[in-house]
Structure formats: C-alpha cells, structure tokens
Design a protein around this motif. Structure first.
Motif, PDB file in Angstrom:
ATOM      1  N   LEU A 175      -1.924  -5.141  -2.382  1.00 50.70           N
ATOM      2  CA  LEU A 175      -0.926  -4.235  -1.813  1.00 50.70           C
ATOM      3  C   LEU A 175      -1.570  -3.214  -0.874  1.00 50.70           C
ATOM      4  N   GLY A 176      -0.838  -2.883   0.181  1.00 54.43           N
ATOM      5  CA  GLY A 176      -1.301  -1.872   1.125  1.00 54.43           C
ATOM      6  C   GLY A 176      -1.309  -0.501   0.481  1.00 54.43           C
ATOM      7  N   ARG A 177      -2.232   0.352   0.894  1.00 55.22           N
ATOM      8  CA  ARG A 177      -2.289   1.698   0.326  1.00 55.22           C
ATOM      9  C   ARG A 177      -3.127   2.593   1.218  1.00 55.22           C
ATOM     10  N   VAL A 178      -3.126   3.886   0.866  1.00 56.35           N
ATOM     11  CA  VAL A 178      -3.974   4.846   1.562  1.00 56.35           C
ATOM     12  C   VAL A 178      -4.856   5.513   0.525  1.00 56.35           C
ATOM     13  N   ILE A 179      -6.168   5.543   0.810  1.00 53.07           N
ATOM     14  CA  ILE A 179      -7.101   6.168  -0.135  1.00 53.07           C
ATOM     15  C   ILE A 179      -7.693   7.431   0.480  1.00 53.07           C
ATOM     16  N   LEU A 180      -8.055   8.361  -0.396  1.00 47.99           N
ATOM     17  CA  LEU A 180      -8.494   9.691   0.053  1.00 47.99           C
ATOM     18  C   LEU A 180      -9.929   9.981  -0.381  1.00 47.99           C
ATOM     19  N   TYR A 181     -10.689  10.600   0.539  1.00 49.26           N
ATOM     20  CA  TYR A 181     -12.044  11.091   0.254  1.00 49.26           C
ATOM     21  C   TYR A 181     -12.076  12.575   0.579  1.00 49.26           C
ATOM     22  N   GLN A 182     -13.067  13.266   0.011  1.00 48.81           N
ATOM     23  CA  GLN A 182     -13.204  14.699   0.277  1.00 48.81           C
ATOM     24  C   GLN A 182     -14.668  15.011   0.583  1.00 48.81           C
ATOM     25  N   GLU A 199       5.022  -0.596  -2.560  1.00 47.67           N
ATOM     26  CA  GLU A 199       5.759  -1.002  -3.765  1.00 47.67           C
ATOM     27  C   GLU A 199       5.673  -2.502  -3.978  1.00 47.67           C
ATOM     28  N   SER A 200       5.788  -3.233  -2.860  1.00 52.45           N
ATOM     29  CA  SER A 200       5.647  -4.692  -2.902  1.00 52.45           C
ATOM     30  C   SER A 200       5.349  -5.128  -1.475  1.00 52.45           C
ATOM     31  N   ILE A 201       4.769  -6.307  -1.334  1.00 52.12           N
ATOM     32  CA  ILE A 201       4.410  -6.766   0.015  1.00 52.12           C
ATOM     33  C   ILE A 201       5.648  -6.819   0.905  1.00 52.12           C
ATOM     34  N   GLU A 202       6.735  -7.405   0.389  1.00 48.70           N
ATOM     35  CA  GLU A 202       7.954  -7.568   1.202  1.00 48.70           C
ATOM     36  C   GLU A 202       8.484  -6.217   1.671  1.00 48.70           C
ATOM     37  N   ILE A 229       5.462  -6.205   6.090  1.00 46.43           N
ATOM     38  CA  ILE A 229       6.829  -5.882   5.651  1.00 46.43           C
ATOM     39  C   ILE A 229       7.776  -6.961   6.159  1.00 46.43           C
ATOM     40  N   LYS A 230       8.658  -7.392   5.295  1.00 51.32           N
ATOM     41  CA  LYS A 230       9.615  -8.448   5.665  1.00 51.32           C
ATOM     42  C   LYS A 230      10.817  -7.858   6.378  1.00 51.32           C
ATOM     43  N   TYR A 236      12.634  -3.606  10.675  1.00 52.40           N
ATOM     44  CA  TYR A 236      11.305  -4.237  10.542  1.00 52.40           C
ATOM     45  C   TYR A 236      11.238  -5.573  11.288  1.00 52.40           C
ATOM     46  N   LEU A 237      11.662  -5.560  12.532  1.00 53.05           N
ATOM     47  CA  LEU A 237      11.727  -6.806  13.290  1.00 53.05           C
ATOM     48  C   LEU A 237      10.424  -7.129  14.020  1.00 53.05           C
TER      49      LEU A 237
END
Ligand code: FRU
Length: 471
Positions: A175-182, A199-202, A229-230, A236-237
């Motif tokens: 799954l896509g996400r954003v990660i944080l560093y400091q 939440e889900s790939i689609e 994203i579907k 989301y075209l």
C-alpha cells in the motif's frame, strides 16, 4: 547515449511563458524555493533525448514568478550514491545556504527496470547556481524494514527549529504511504514512522509519489501523487493522480488523521506538484504539465514536457482553491478586446495570437437551463478541445479530440461562472471561479488557435482578452 544536449528541430509547439527544457525531457518540478531574492525551480530532466533517462536536475530561477531564466544543470547523476539518477526532491534554505534533498536511484544491473533500490542524498550551494553534493552522502542509506524498494521524493521543512522529511513510499503490504523522518541538522535523520497510508490499492493507490506537507488556515494538508487508484465514475481518470488530504498531524507527529483524497486538477496534464512559500507568506504550487505515458507530440521536435504556471493555494470551506498567482498579470502586454454580450450563438472571440489570456464571466438567470461552451479550433475549424458547462448539474466537461475522452469537474452552484484561461502555444490552463476547479491541458496545432464561445440559450457574458508576453 551521447554527451550532446539534443537539438530543437522545430519551434511549432514551444511555449512562450512556461518553464520548459531548453531541449530534451522534463518531468516533476523539484526543489521549489525562494533563496537570495530569487525563486528557484528545478525539474527532473534528461538533456540527451526527449525521453525519460538517467535523471538530472534542470534549473531555472525568477525574480517574479513570471520571467524565468535558464541556469546550468544543478545535479548530474553518476556519483556512487546516485549512480542511475537524481530523482525528485525538495529544497530548504538554512544559514545562507540552499540545500537540495533528492533520491539516488540505483539499478541492480539485470536490465529489469523494476529491480532497483533508492537512498536519500543532499547537495548544497551558496550562490544558488553551482551545487556540491554532500561529501557524506547518503543521508538516509536505505528504506525502513517495513518498506519496499519504493522509497523516494524527500520533502523537507522546518518547524520550531527542527527539520522534518516526508518520503513517498510503499509499505511491505503493497500500500502507498508517506513516512516521516526528523533531524536537528539536516544531515542525520531519525525515522519516526508512517503518518498516513492508503486504505486500499483501488481507493488510494499502491505507491504515493512526491509528497508535500503544509498548513493553511490551521489545517494540515498532505499533497501527494498516488499511483494505482481505480477510476470511480468521473473521478480518477488519469493514469496517476495528484491531490490532497485535508487533516491534522498530531503533536507528536506520528499520525495524520484526514479526510478523503481529492484531486487537485481535473485536466489530462497535471502531476507531481510541489509547493513553496513566498516572502509574503503565500503558498504557491507548480506541477508537471503532462502525464506519464502521454504521447507528447513535441518529442518529434527534440523536447518533451513543461511545468504549469505557478498557482496560489487557498483553503476556503475545506476546499483547496488553485488560482494563478497575481504576478501573472505582468504577462499582459495589451488588452486585445473586452466587452459585454448576450451570448446565444457561436461567437469567435479571438484568432490573433497563440499567447493570450481569456477571462469570461457568464451570468445565468435564475431557473433557466443553459449549457455554455468554450472551444479551441485550428485554422480549418477542427476542434482542439472543448469545455462545456451545464448550469443545472454544475458540471464541467472538458473534451480532448486527440485523446477522444473527457475529464469532469463539479463546482458549487452559483449564478455567475468565471473562467480565467491562459493559452500558450501548446497548453491551456483553465481556472474556474477563482480556482475552485482547474483543468490543465496540452493541445497541438501549428495554427494560431481560434477561440469560440457559445451558449444553448441567452446568457449575459463579459469577456476580456489580453495579449501575453512570449518571454
Ligand atoms: C514522479 C516520479 C518520482 C520520481 C521521478 C523520477 O513522476 O516517478 O516518484 O522521483 O518521477 O523521474
């Protein structure tokens, strides 16, 4: 591969007032910032062919967000830590030095384009023109354990004397996400964790590229470009989307609670946007004015892609508006025409220039069902693109005959609809009702486009046309 910058062989689609490569390929805007009296914009660039290749950082600067000066390439790949590309990233100014953060791209050498690894690197400059890669690169050696090899596009900001970096990433769960560093010094970075996740790939995608993070009106906004994203109805075209989540990053900066993902621009040609702030505190955005896998006919002429006009972001009623920055009025060299008409038949507004701004205001009478249209046609009356509005559904439909498909936007119901349209030699950016909805598009003709407007029934219409400076 040669070491000669590719030549432009034909000017027919060259833009007049947008940032584009001198020649060769361009994709994401990078390192957008203000440093020593100049705005700087960098971009993913391959100078040797109009196709994506080992990524360099191209560079331009501007005093006013209107007139851009090309500068030498800022980052060239090939060092140990960025052997196969200097991928996207951001910039920050600290102690009179401009720091760039970028992803080093590395193939394993088995000719499988998806078999790669990525790390995070830094470069710096005191004159804003010549950049030195940091001696102790990489600053982040590898992805965290729960991440796949998709680990890129650092965006760095400062908050209360501490530095934060978010990265586009894919968790091991796909799954896509954003990660944080400091960090306290921009050089040593501690991993905090993921702050937001698909939440889900689609629904929200398998990889979130090019994240950005900022606050407007005490709300936090996570901007990113999810892949995967579907399509859902008329949303989301595009192949990939750029949009935002509105929410709140908690005090410990461990969780970003947020609403649903909303597309930022409804056009065919918009991706990987990045923001910065102006000295007077405005939040400004620039995007890539294209989409992956789009044919880009300018490739035949030795170049591909461009950046959008700079747009100011404004949060109104929990909706992100994108409006052309005020400075763009400086592009106007003369008023070509202006007037007030009762629009009820096809009306030719302009055919005199490929570099114009068209402002339209339609005033609808209560309860009268009307559709209006704006069209660009070539000299032989072939449609290049059309934008129709239905005042009953409040829906805009933008149609591109070259792609034979449409994009859609819904706006809030109003009796007045305003369009601000920037036409350049092969691009159109349409801002609706002060940026409530935006369509970014390319169009291709060797002719000066004709601008037509029409309405299915009478509608009071004001128009202003300006000639724009072609650099
Ligand atoms: C987004 C992107 C980034 C990457 C860059 C490579 O368009 O795929 O994630 O850093 O382009 O050019």
């Amino acid at each position: 591969m040669t070491n000669e910058q590719i030549q432009i062989t034909n000017d027919r689609y060259r833009l007049g007032y947008h940032v584009m490569p001198k020649s060769g390929w361009i994709n994401d805007p990078n390192g957008f910032c203000y440093f020593n009296e100049y705005y700087h914009i960098f971009y993913q660039h391959y100078p040797y062919s109009p196709e994506w290749g080992p990524m360099h950082w191209g560079h331009a600067r501007s005093k006013d967000l209107v007139h851009w000066e090309d500068l030498p390439i800022a980052l060239t790949p090939g060092s140990t830590e960025d052997k196969d590309g200097c991928f996207s990233g951001s910039a920050i100014v600290k102690d009179d030095t401009l720091y760039l953060f970028y992803t080093g791209h590395h193939y394993y050498g088995d000719n499988d384009p998806d078999h790669f690894w990525q790390n995070q690197n830094m470069a710096y400059s005191t004159d804003g023109v010549n950049f030195t890669k940091y001696e102790n690169n990489p600053i982040i050696e590898s992805e965290p354990e729960d991440n796949t090899h998709h680990f890129r596009d650092p965006k760095v900001w400062e908050d209360n004397g501490k530095y934060y970096m978010i990265l586009g990433s894919q968790g091991k769960d796909g799954l896509g996400r954003v990660i944080l560093y400091q960090s306290d010094n921009l050089k040593e970075w501690d991993y905090i964790g993921d702050i937001a996740k698909s939440e889900s790939i689609e629904k929200e995608g398998f990889m979130w590229e090019c994240p950005d993070f900022f606050s407007l009106n005490n709300k936090d906004i996570l901007l990113c470009s999810p892949q995967g994203i579907k399509q859902q109805g008329k949303e989301y075209l595009n192949l990939f989307q750029t949009g935002y989540f509105l929410g709140h990053l908690n005090e410990e900066k461990t969780t970003f609670s947020h609403d649903r993902f909303i597309e930022l621009d409804y056009g065919h040609d918009f991706y990987a946007a990045q923001t910065t702030t102006t000295p007077d505190g405005r939040r400004i955005l620039i995007g890539w004015m294209a989409m992956w896998e789009s044919p880009m006919p300018e490739k035949e002429d030795g170049w591909a892609g461009a950046l959008t006009l700079p747009r100011e972001l404004v949060l109104l009623d929990n909706h992100l508006y994108m409006k052309p920055v005020d400075e763009l009025k400086e592009l106007r060299t003369q008023t070509l025409d202006s007037g007030h008409i009762y629009l009820e038949e096809p009306t030719l507004l302009s055919k005199q220039s490929s570099h114009i701004e068209v402002n339209l205001e339609h005033k609808f009478e209560e309860r009268k069902e009307i559709t209006t249209s704006f069209e660009l046609k070539d000299a032989s009356n072939q449609l290049l693109l059309s934008l129709n509005y239905d005042n009953q559904t409040n829906e805009f439909e933008l149609y591109r005959p070259d792609k034979d498909d449409s994009r859609f936007a819904l706006i809030s119901a109003k009796n007045t609809v305003e369009l601000q349209i920037f036409i350049d030699k092969s691009s159109v950016e349409i801002f609706i009702n002060g940026g409530e909805a935006v369509f970014t598009e390319r169009y291709y003709t060797e002719d000066v486009p004709q601008v037509w407007i029409n309405a299915s029934d009478g509608v009071a219409t004001n128009y202003d046309l300006y000639q724009l400076n072609e650099k």
